[in-house]
Scaffold this motif. Structure first.
Motif, short mmCIF file in Angstrom:
data_model
loop_
_atom_site.label_atom_id
_atom_site.label_comp_id
_atom_site.label_asym_id
_atom_site.label_seq_id
_atom_site.Cartn_x
_atom_site.Cartn_y
_atom_site.Cartn_z
N ALA A 9 0.83 -1.21 0.00
CA ALA A 9 0.00 0.00 0.00
C ALA A 9 0.86 1.25 0.00
CB ALA A 9 -0.92 0.02 1.22
N ILE A 10 0.32 2.28 -0.62
CA ILE A 10 0.88 3.63 -0.60
C ILE A 10 -0.29 4.53 -0.23
CG2 ILE A 10 1.88 5.50 -1.97
CD1 ILE A 10 2.98 3.28 -3.84
N THR A 11 -0.09 5.42 0.73
CA THR A 11 -1.16 6.33 1.14
C THR A 11 -0.67 7.76 1.05
OG1 THR A 11 -2.10 4.65 2.60
CG2 THR A 11 -2.74 6.93 3.01
N LEU A 12 -1.49 8.60 0.44
CA LEU A 12 -1.16 10.01 0.28
C LEU A 12 -2.07 10.86 1.15
CD1 LEU A 12 -0.64 8.52 -2.61
CD2 LEU A 12 -0.35 10.85 -3.40
N ASP A 13 -1.49 11.84 1.83
CA ASP A 13 -2.28 12.82 2.57
C ASP A 13 -2.93 13.77 1.58
OD1 ASP A 13 -1.23 11.70 4.86
OD2 ASP A 13 0.10 13.37 5.31
N CYS A 14 -4.12 14.26 1.91
CA CYS A 14 -4.81 15.19 1.01
C CYS A 14 -5.98 15.83 1.74
CB CYS A 14 -5.30 14.47 -0.23
SG CYS A 14 -6.52 13.18 0.08
N ASP A 58 -5.82 20.96 7.50
CA ASP A 58 -4.79 21.96 7.22
C ASP A 58 -3.69 21.41 6.30
OD1 ASP A 58 -6.10 23.84 8.89
OD2 ASP A 58 -5.15 22.94 10.63
N TYR A 59 -4.07 20.54 5.38
CA TYR A 59 -3.13 19.99 4.41
C TYR A 59 -2.44 21.11 3.63
CZ TYR A 59 -1.41 17.81 0.17
OH TYR A 59 -0.63 17.43 -0.88
N ARG A 60 -1.15 20.99 3.44
CA ARG A 60 -0.38 21.94 2.63
C ARG A 60 0.29 21.18 1.50
NH1 ARG A 60 3.37 25.85 5.54
NH2 ARG A 60 4.69 24.01 5.43
N ALA A 61 -0.02 21.57 0.29
CA ALA A 61 0.52 20.89 -0.89
C ALA A 61 2.02 21.11 -1.01
CB ALA A 61 -0.18 21.40 -2.15
N PRO A 62 2.75 20.11 -1.54
CA PRO A 62 4.18 20.30 -1.79
C PRO A 62 4.42 21.44 -2.77
CG PRO A 62 3.54 17.99 -2.02
CD PRO A 62 2.29 18.78 -1.89
N SER A 63 5.58 22.05 -2.68
CA SER A 63 5.90 23.19 -3.55
C SER A 63 7.05 22.82 -4.48
CB SER A 63 6.26 24.41 -2.71
OG SER A 63 7.33 24.11 -1.83
N TRP A 64 6.85 21.82 -5.31
CA TRP A 64 7.88 21.36 -6.24
C TRP A 64 8.06 22.35 -7.37
CZ3 TRP A 64 8.86 20.09 -11.25
CH2 TRP A 64 9.99 19.31 -11.48
N PRO A 65 9.27 22.68 -7.80
CA PRO A 65 10.52 22.03 -7.45
C PRO A 65 11.23 22.63 -6.23
CG PRO A 65 10.92 23.51 -9.28
CD PRO A 65 9.45 23.58 -8.96
N GLN A 71 8.27 17.70 -1.19
CA GLN A 71 7.35 16.82 -1.88
C GLN A 71 7.08 15.54 -1.09
OE1 GLN A 71 9.04 15.99 -5.67
NE2 GLN A 71 10.54 14.58 -4.89
N GLN A 72 7.97 15.09 -0.28
CA GLN A 72 7.84 13.94 0.59
C GLN A 72 7.79 12.62 -0.16
OE1 GLN A 72 4.60 14.87 3.25
NE2 GLN A 72 5.42 16.90 3.56
N LEU A 73 7.19 12.56 -1.31
CA LEU A 73 7.24 11.40 -2.17
C LEU A 73 6.73 11.83 -3.53
CD1 LEU A 73 4.61 8.64 -2.22
CD2 LEU A 73 3.95 10.82 -1.31
N HIS A 74 7.02 11.04 -4.52
CA HIS A 74 6.34 11.20 -5.80
C HIS A 74 6.19 9.83 -6.42
CE1 HIS A 74 10.39 11.41 -7.74
NE2 HIS A 74 9.76 10.82 -8.72
N ILE A 75 5.22 9.70 -7.28
CA ILE A 75 4.90 8.44 -7.92
C ILE A 75 5.25 8.56 -9.40
CG2 ILE A 75 3.03 6.82 -8.42
CD1 ILE A 75 1.53 8.02 -6.02
N CYS A 76 5.75 7.49 -9.99
CA CYS A 76 6.04 7.48 -11.42
C CYS A 76 5.13 6.47 -12.11
CB CYS A 76 7.49 7.09 -11.67
SG CYS A 76 8.67 8.30 -11.04
N HIS A 116 0.51 16.78 -5.17
CA HIS A 116 1.60 15.80 -5.15
C HIS A 116 2.22 15.68 -6.53
CE1 HIS A 116 -1.32 14.23 -2.08
NE2 HIS A 116 -0.22 14.32 -1.35
N PRO A 117 3.54 15.81 -6.65
CA PRO A 117 4.16 15.63 -7.95
C PRO A 117 4.15 14.15 -8.34
CG PRO A 117 5.79 16.23 -6.28
CD PRO A 117 4.48 16.21 -5.61
#
Length: 123
Positions: A9-14, A58-65, A71-76, A116-117
């Motif tokens: 499993a992979i879980t993303l905050d949102c 109070d989720y805060r989106a990653p600010s890539w780049p 980003q904490q993680l990214h999926i390909c 999430h990137p």
């Protein structure tokens, strides 16, 4: 001897699990988990991999780049079709496209609706 672990499993905050699950369901064709709800939603893959989406206040989106908010993680994802076509379809579904694209001819960096990137790679 290394542990014999299998990713399950992979879980993303949102901020909105059902909306983010719907985005990834449309993008991947994975099946929605029957117990998905407003606090935790998920998608199932045939081989047992589960992708979860959990509500975070109070989720805060990653600010890539930049790394102001990492980003904490990214999926390909590998895509069989043309990268331009896959990108266009995902943008229609609500993905974003950061200005910074390291190797746009080989892969694309997009962001899901929660920020999430993720990368699209030629299949």
């Amino acid at each position: 001897m290394p542990l014999q672990m299998k990713l399950s499993a992979i879980t993303l905050d949102c901020p909105d699990p059902l909306a983010l699950a719907a985005f990834y369901q449309q993008a991947t064709g994975l099946e929605r988990h029957p117990k998905s709800n407003a606090d935790f939603a998920g998608l199932n893959r045939e081989d047992g991999l589960f992708i979860g989406f959990q509500r975070v206040d109070d989720y805060r989106a990653p600010s890539w780049p930049d790394q102001t908010i990492p980003q904490q993680l990214h999926i390909c994802f590998k895509v069989e079709e043309d990268l331009d076509e896959a990108e266009a379809q995902l943008l229609e579904l609500g993905a974003g496209k950061p200005d910074h694209q390291p190797l746009e001819d080989k892969w694309r960096v997009l962001t899901d609706p929660a920020g999430h990137p993720f990368c699209l790679l030629r299949g």
